[in-house]
Design a protein around this motif. Structure first.
Motif, PDB file in Angstrom:
ATOM      1  N   LEU A 152       6.732   3.188   7.355  1.00 47.24           N
ATOM      2  CA  LEU A 152       5.301   2.867   8.120  1.00 47.24           C
ATOM      3  C   LEU A 152       4.874   1.871   6.991  1.00 47.24           C
ATOM      4  O   LEU A 152       3.275   1.416   7.493  1.00 47.24           O
ATOM      5  CB  LEU A 152       4.511   3.775   8.611  1.00 47.24           C
ATOM      6  CG  LEU A 152       5.510   4.913   9.509  1.00 47.24           C
ATOM      7  CD1 LEU A 152       4.222   5.920  10.327  1.00 47.24           C
ATOM      8  CD2 LEU A 152       5.760   3.939  11.040  1.00 47.24           C
ATOM      9  N   SER A 153       5.097   1.412   5.881  1.00 48.98           N
ATOM     10  CA  SER A 153       4.751   1.063   5.196  1.00 48.98           C
ATOM     11  C   SER A 153       4.429  -0.686   5.563  1.00 48.98           C
ATOM     12  O   SER A 153       4.945  -1.026   6.330  1.00 48.98           O
ATOM     13  CB  SER A 153       5.958   1.319   3.688  1.00 48.98           C
ATOM     14  OG  SER A 153       6.501   0.081   4.666  1.00 48.98           O
ATOM     15  N   TYR A 154       3.285  -0.790   4.744  1.00 45.11           N
ATOM     16  CA  TYR A 154       3.323  -2.187   4.719  1.00 45.11           C
ATOM     17  C   TYR A 154       2.542  -2.596   6.095  1.00 45.11           C
ATOM     18  O   TYR A 154       2.374  -3.347   6.973  1.00 45.11           O
ATOM     19  CB  TYR A 154       4.018  -3.354   4.933  1.00 45.11           C
ATOM     20  CG  TYR A 154       4.525  -3.629   3.406  1.00 45.11           C
ATOM     21  CD1 TYR A 154       3.962  -4.533   2.696  1.00 45.11           C
ATOM     22  CD2 TYR A 154       4.885  -2.623   2.458  1.00 45.11           C
ATOM     23  CE1 TYR A 154       3.775  -4.630   1.033  1.00 45.11           C
ATOM     24  CE2 TYR A 154       5.843  -3.050   1.184  1.00 45.11           C
ATOM     25  CZ  TYR A 154       5.057  -4.012   0.394  1.00 45.11           C
ATOM     26  OH  TYR A 154       5.683  -4.002  -0.519  1.00 45.11           O
ATOM     27  N   LEU A 176       5.356   5.729   3.335  1.00 46.72           N
ATOM     28  CA  LEU A 176       3.695   5.574   4.194  1.00 46.72           C
ATOM     29  C   LEU A 176       2.638   4.615   3.359  1.00 46.72           C
ATOM     30  O   LEU A 176       1.736   4.632   3.213  1.00 46.72           O
ATOM     31  CB  LEU A 176       3.035   7.030   4.019  1.00 46.72           C
ATOM     32  CG  LEU A 176       3.365   8.061   5.679  1.00 46.72           C
ATOM     33  CD1 LEU A 176       3.135   8.755   5.316  1.00 46.72           C
ATOM     34  CD2 LEU A 176       3.129   7.174   6.572  1.00 46.72           C
ATOM     35  N   ASP A 177       3.565   3.755   1.969  1.00 47.00           N
ATOM     36  CA  ASP A 177       2.824   2.684   1.328  1.00 47.00           C
ATOM     37  C   ASP A 177       2.139   1.480   1.839  1.00 47.00           C
ATOM     38  O   ASP A 177       2.851   1.522   3.254  1.00 47.00           O
ATOM     39  CB  ASP A 177       3.809   2.493   0.485  1.00 47.00           C
ATOM     40  CG  ASP A 177       4.913   1.831   0.906  1.00 47.00           C
ATOM     41  OD1 ASP A 177       5.422   0.642   0.784  1.00 47.00           O
ATOM     42  OD2 ASP A 177       6.149   2.398   1.302  1.00 47.00           O
ATOM     43  N   HIS A 178       1.287   1.474   0.952  1.00 44.33           N
ATOM     44  CA  HIS A 178       0.571   0.042   1.846  1.00 44.33           C
ATOM     45  C   HIS A 178      -0.024  -0.255   2.514  1.00 44.33           C
ATOM     46  O   HIS A 178       0.249  -0.814   3.589  1.00 44.33           O
ATOM     47  CB  HIS A 178       1.601  -1.032   1.383  1.00 44.33           C
ATOM     48  CG  HIS A 178       2.053  -1.674  -0.425  1.00 44.33           C
ATOM     49  ND1 HIS A 178       2.612  -0.576  -0.729  1.00 44.33           N
ATOM     50  CD2 HIS A 178       1.128  -2.171  -1.034  1.00 44.33           C
ATOM     51  CE1 HIS A 178       2.830  -1.193  -1.760  1.00 44.33           C
ATOM     52  NE2 HIS A 178       2.228  -2.169  -2.417  1.00 44.33           N
ATOM     53  N   ASN A 179      -1.060   0.820   3.085  1.00 40.77           N
ATOM     54  CA  ASN A 179      -1.567   1.443   4.302  1.00 40.77           C
ATOM     55  C   ASN A 179      -2.918   1.304   3.709  1.00 40.77           C
ATOM     56  O   ASN A 179      -3.326   1.146   2.643  1.00 40.77           O
ATOM     57  CB  ASN A 179      -1.274   2.262   4.839  1.00 40.77           C
ATOM     58  CG  ASN A 179       0.481   2.055   6.267  1.00 40.77           C
ATOM     59  OD1 ASN A 179      -0.236   1.034   7.200  1.00 40.77           O
ATOM     60  ND2 ASN A 179       0.878   2.020   5.467  1.00 40.77           N
ATOM     61  N   ASP A 199       6.499   8.667  -0.145  1.00 41.08           N
ATOM     62  CA  ASP A 199       5.719   7.526  -1.231  1.00 41.08           C
ATOM     63  C   ASP A 199       4.156   6.690   0.154  1.00 41.08           C
ATOM     64  O   ASP A 199       4.610   6.709   0.951  1.00 41.08           O
ATOM     65  CB  ASP A 199       6.654   5.885  -0.706  1.00 41.08           C
ATOM     66  CG  ASP A 199       6.065   4.490  -1.815  1.00 41.08           C
ATOM     67  OD1 ASP A 199       5.070   4.543  -2.024  1.00 41.08           O
ATOM     68  OD2 ASP A 199       6.981   3.743  -1.543  1.00 41.08           O
ATOM     69  N   LEU A 200       3.702   7.356  -1.225  1.00 42.54           N
ATOM     70  CA  LEU A 200       2.305   7.228  -0.817  1.00 42.54           C
ATOM     71  C   LEU A 200       1.558   6.106  -1.217  1.00 42.54           C
ATOM     72  O   LEU A 200       0.081   6.084  -1.335  1.00 42.54           O
ATOM     73  CB  LEU A 200       1.638   7.833  -0.984  1.00 42.54           C
ATOM     74  CG  LEU A 200       1.810   9.778   0.263  1.00 42.54           C
ATOM     75  CD1 LEU A 200       1.100  10.732  -0.291  1.00 42.54           C
ATOM     76  CD2 LEU A 200       1.420   8.639   1.661  1.00 42.54           C
ATOM     77  N   THR A 201       2.721   5.450  -2.201  1.00 49.41           N
ATOM     78  CA  THR A 201       2.072   4.520  -2.700  1.00 49.41           C
ATOM     79  C   THR A 201       0.498   3.215  -2.721  1.00 49.41           C
ATOM     80  O   THR A 201       0.897   2.660  -0.916  1.00 49.41           O
ATOM     81  CB  THR A 201       2.665   3.146  -3.722  1.00 49.41           C
ATOM     82  OG1 THR A 201       3.914   4.381  -3.857  1.00 49.41           O
ATOM     83  CG2 THR A 201       2.395   1.942  -4.608  1.00 49.41           C
ATOM     84  N   SER A 202      -0.617   2.792  -3.154  1.00 47.52           N
ATOM     85  CA  SER A 202      -1.203   1.304  -2.382  1.00 47.52           C
ATOM     86  C   SER A 202      -1.748   1.946  -1.475  1.00 47.52           C
ATOM     87  O   SER A 202      -1.946   1.393  -0.255  1.00 47.52           O
ATOM     88  CB  SER A 202      -0.597   0.078  -2.748  1.00 47.52           C
ATOM     89  OG  SER A 202       0.001  -0.798  -3.913  1.00 47.52           O
ATOM     90  N   ASN A 203      -3.059   3.258  -1.071  1.00 43.06           N
ATOM     91  CA  ASN A 203      -2.897   3.794   0.361  1.00 43.06           C
ATOM     92  C   ASN A 203      -4.726   3.589  -0.179  1.00 43.06           C
ATOM     93  O   ASN A 203      -5.103   3.301  -1.607  1.00 43.06           O
ATOM     94  CB  ASN A 203      -3.018   4.474   0.420  1.00 43.06           C
ATOM     95  CG  ASN A 203      -1.928   4.391   1.349  1.00 43.06           C
ATOM     96  OD1 ASN A 203      -2.047   3.767   2.941  1.00 43.06           O
ATOM     97  ND2 ASN A 203      -0.171   4.713   0.954  1.00 43.06           N
ATOM     98  N   ARG A 204      -5.496   4.283  -0.158  1.00 44.12           N
ATOM     99  CA  ARG A 204      -6.745   4.882  -0.353  1.00 44.12           C
ATOM    100  C   ARG A 204      -7.374   5.978  -0.427  1.00 44.12           C
ATOM    101  O   ARG A 204      -8.233   6.551  -0.258  1.00 44.12           O
ATOM    102  CB  ARG A 204      -7.558   3.994   0.190  1.00 44.12           C
ATOM    103  CG  ARG A 204      -8.060   2.506   1.176  1.00 44.12           C
ATOM    104  CD  ARG A 204      -9.286   2.198   1.878  1.00 44.12           C
ATOM    105  NE  ARG A 204      -9.087   0.664   2.127  1.00 44.12           N
ATOM    106  CZ  ARG A 204      -9.215   0.217   2.698  1.00 44.12           C
ATOM    107  NH1 ARG A 204     -10.551   0.685   3.621  1.00 44.12           N
ATOM    108  NH2 ARG A 204      -9.617  -1.750   2.774  1.00 44.12           N
ATOM    109  N   LEU A 205      -6.787   6.883  -0.935  1.00 39.26           N
ATOM    110  CA  LEU A 205      -6.290   8.465  -1.339  1.00 39.26           C
ATOM    111  C   LEU A 205      -7.115   8.617  -3.014  1.00 39.26           C
ATOM    112  O   LEU A 205      -7.009   7.875  -4.169  1.00 39.26           O
ATOM    113  CB  LEU A 205      -5.195   8.665  -1.941  1.00 39.26           C
ATOM    114  CG  LEU A 205      -4.395   8.758   0.146  1.00 39.26           C
ATOM    115  CD1 LEU A 205      -2.923   9.238  -0.851  1.00 39.26           C
ATOM    116  CD2 LEU A 205      -5.299   9.452   0.954  1.00 39.26           C
ATOM    117  N   GLY A 233      -1.100   3.348  -7.572  1.00 40.58           N
ATOM    118  CA  GLY A 233      -2.259   2.462  -6.231  1.00 40.58           C
ATOM    119  C   GLY A 233      -2.944   2.812  -5.872  1.00 40.58           C
ATOM    120  O   GLY A 233      -4.343   2.334  -4.690  1.00 40.58           O
ATOM    121  N   ASN A 234      -3.693   4.687  -5.981  1.00 42.13           N
ATOM    122  CA  ASN A 234      -4.743   4.966  -5.244  1.00 42.13           C
ATOM    123  C   ASN A 234      -5.886   5.198  -6.315  1.00 42.13           C
ATOM    124  O   ASN A 234      -6.164   5.259  -7.089  1.00 42.13           O
ATOM    125  CB  ASN A 234      -3.939   6.568  -4.766  1.00 42.13           C
ATOM    126  CG  ASN A 234      -3.280   5.498  -3.800  1.00 42.13           C
ATOM    127  OD1 ASN A 234      -3.470   5.850  -2.020  1.00 42.13           O
ATOM    128  ND2 ASN A 234      -2.042   6.116  -3.798  1.00 42.13           N
TER     129      ASN A 234
END
Length: 635
Positions: A152-154, A176-179, A199-205, A233-234
């Motif tokens: 579900l990325s990007y 789940l990255d880039h969400n 993968d949870l890269t580049s979220n707002r966590l 990236g969080n």
């Protein structure tokens, strides 16, 4: 006969393949390759025996049930990089054997609960590179037991169906990255025993709740399925809530802290455990004491500081936690609202602020002035008055004949925003504790209360709405007869009045314009008078200067015809003419009268005297002392 039969079979096979596509029949598996064909929709004549269907890099915009009907043997479906914006309900309903579905690189905004119904054996679902902002909770229900890879990325996801994802026992990869995900529910991955990559890269966590899943990546040898976790990236908030994650010791990752300011920009795994600290709550401000009338809204406020942000709770006078109900609301920011207060709401409320570092409390007192809905009767066996009288109270009171024997209530001196309420003293044998005025307008049905001391019989209402109709009622509050009795209220009368319309703005504008015009006119007159006065002074000064020019004429004699000239008679010396006296109209003293005009006149006079004297002397020397010819040269 064999060659014609073979040609017939080949022709029939060629007819089953869509014209722009390429069909390959390899070992009983039919592959239909339609990538890069400029298709606007799924070809309707695709062979229903197709096992692999590739429709990538086209311009397909929508999918519906007829597109894949009766294709029960389809195993691999690729729809990547199209322009799909909508998937109809049960568009894949007949794809029972589907194992891989690629929908990446499209324009999907949401997935409904029926969009992915049908493929009960799906193992790989790729939805990356779309514009998904919402996925219905039941979108993955048909393949929870079989799905192994979910991408579900990007996308633009803030929330995902965590309940469905947590119920996928054979899930291996979750991207789940880039969400825009800003929070993970506690225990969201607790049941994913086969998960090997998250993968949870580049979220707002900003923080991660403790989960048993993450501990599997600590010891790769002891764990049967070590977890590869990526969350760089969080904007991580490196406080005591992430201390459990820091203890996992993963020095190969490059996660950094975004806050607090002392740790911002530092590598997450390089920060010592002792610096992952929290601050206990501190209540900065809160309501100390609040008085309200019964039936009114009460708002209790409590604000607390801390790291992490404290969670706020309220405990009522009965030592029970106050939660949201039909008449009370507890907000996350620490505000407690009671919509309609009653006598039972009075007492002490406790505001509690908690976070992992501790808790803080504050006490708030709420006093409710009881105005019951039924009270003691009057001395005449009278009529109990309600404490909350709406706009219809006046009509009801008139229908019962209440107002006939009571003092009249009048509203006079009504303006656009005010009105004077007057009432009589009432019956002397009825003790009155205080008066209460209740009114509302046609513009706003909200009932407004005003409390007036018992010694007053006038009250000026202010801040009314211009051009509105008002209904007003006056109540008398009597003290309770005993300690256990309730305060009695009695209706004294009601009145209806209308405020004046608002003063039009054009009147004020006209006054401003008239005043401005008058000011300009007066100023113009003054300037003109000053100019006229200045010009008059200049002209008068020049005239006075010319009058002072002395004309020193020599002896004038008549011309003769050669005869002897008579001896001229000497003239007595002339005294200079008296200097004319000028009157000064300005009260400036002597200095004010000798202005520019007089100085100019004096200069011209002195110049005339000097020129005349010089000419006279020269004439006398050239003509033997006679000055008869000189007169013709003097002007």
């Amino acid at each position: 006969m064999a060659p014609p039969l073979l040609l017939l079979l080949l022709a029939s096979g060629a007819a089953a393949c869509p014209l722009p596509c390429v069909c390959q029949n390899l070992s009983e598996s039919l592959s239909t390759l339609c990538a890069h064909r400029g298709l606007l929709f799924v070809p309707p004549n695709v062979d229903r025996r197709t096992v692999e269907l590739r429709l990538a890099d086209n311009f397909i915009q929508a999918l519906g049930p007829p597109d894949f009907r009766n294709m029960s043997g389809l195993v691999d479906l690729t729809l990547s990089r199209n322009a799909i914006t909508r998937i109809g309900a049960r568009a894949f309903g007949d794809l029972e054997s589907l194992r891989s579905l690629h929908l990446d690189g499209n324009r999907l905004v949401e997935l409904g609960s029926g969009s992915l119904r049908g493929p009960i054996n799906l193992q790989h679902l790729i939805l990356s590179g779309n514009q998904l902002s919402r996925i219905a909770p039941g979108a993955f229900d048909d393949f929870l037991e079989s799905l192994e890879d979910l991408d579900l990325s990007y996308n633009n996801l803030r929330q995902v169906p965590w309940a469905g994802i947590g119920a996928m026992p054979v899930l291996h990869t979750l991207n789940l990255d880039h969400n825009l995900i800003d929070a993970l529910p506690p225990g969201a991955f607790a049941q994913l025993g086969q998960l090997s990559r998250l993968d949870l890269t580049s979220n707002r966590l900003a923080t991660l709740a403790p989960d048993p899943l993450f501990s599997r990546g600590r010891d790769a040898e002891a764990s049967p399925a070590p977890l590869v976790l990526s969350f760089s990236g969080n904007p991580l908030h490196c406080n005591c809530e992430l201390l459990w994650l820091r203890r996992l010791a993963r020095p190969d990752d490059l996660e950094t802290c975004a806050s607090p300011p002392g740790l911002a920009g530092r590598y997450f795994w390089a920060v010592p455990e002792g610096e992952f600290s929290c601050e206990p709550p501190l209540i900065a401000r809160h309501t100390q004491r609040l008085w309200v009338l019964e039936g009114q809204r009460a708002t209790l406020r409590c604000r607390a500081l801390g790291d992490p942000a404290p969670t706020m709770h309220w405990v009522g006078p009965d030592d029970r936690l106050v939660g949201n109900s039909s008449r009370a609301w507890a907000f996350p920011n620490g505000t407690l609202e009671i919509g309609v207060t009653g006598a039972g709401d009075a007492g002490g409320y406790t505001c509690i602020a908690t976070n992992p570092a501790g808790e803080a409390t504050a006490r708030v007192e709420l006093q409710v002035l009881a105005l019951p809905h039924g009270g003691n009767t009057s001395a005449e066996g009278g009529r109990p008055g309600p404490s909350d009288i709406a706009a219809s109270a006046r009509t009801a009171a008139e229908g019962e004949g209440i107002l006939e024997s009571e003092p009249a209530v009048q509203v006079t001196e009504v303006t656009a925003t005010s009105g004077l309420v007057s009432w009589g003293p009432g019956r002397p044998f009825d003790p009155v504790w205080m008066f209460q005025i209740q009114y509302n307008s046609s513009e706003d049905e909200t009932l407004i209360y005003r409390i007036v001391p018992a010694s007053s019989h006038h009250f000026l209402l202010k801040h009314l709405v211009p051009g509105a109709d008002y209904d007003l009622c006056l109540l008398a509050l009597s003290p309770a007869a005993g300690p256990s009795d309730l305060t009695a209220t009695r209706l004294l009368g009601c009145a209806h009045f209308s405020t004046l319309p608002a003063t039009p703005l054009c009147h004020a504008l006209q006054a401003h314009v008239l005043g401005g015009t008058l000011t300009v006119a007066v100023g113009g007159v003054l300037v003109a008078a000053l100019l006229v006065f200045t010009v008059a002074l200049l002209v008068r000064g020049r005239g006075a200067g010319n009058g002072r020019l002395p004309l020193k004429l020599s002896h004038v004699q008549s011309q003769t015809n050669g005869g002897p000239s008579p001896t001229p008679k000497p003239h007595p010396p002339r005294s200079p003419p008296p200097r004319p006296q000028r009157s000064c109209s300005l009260d400036l003293g002597d200095a004010g009268c000798y202005g520019y005009a007089r100085r100019l006149g004096g200069a011209w006079a002195r110049r005339s005297h000097s020129v005349h004297g010089g000419l006279l002397a020269a004439g006398c020397r050239g003509m033997g002392g006679s000055a008869e010819r000189l007169e013709e040269s003097v002007v």
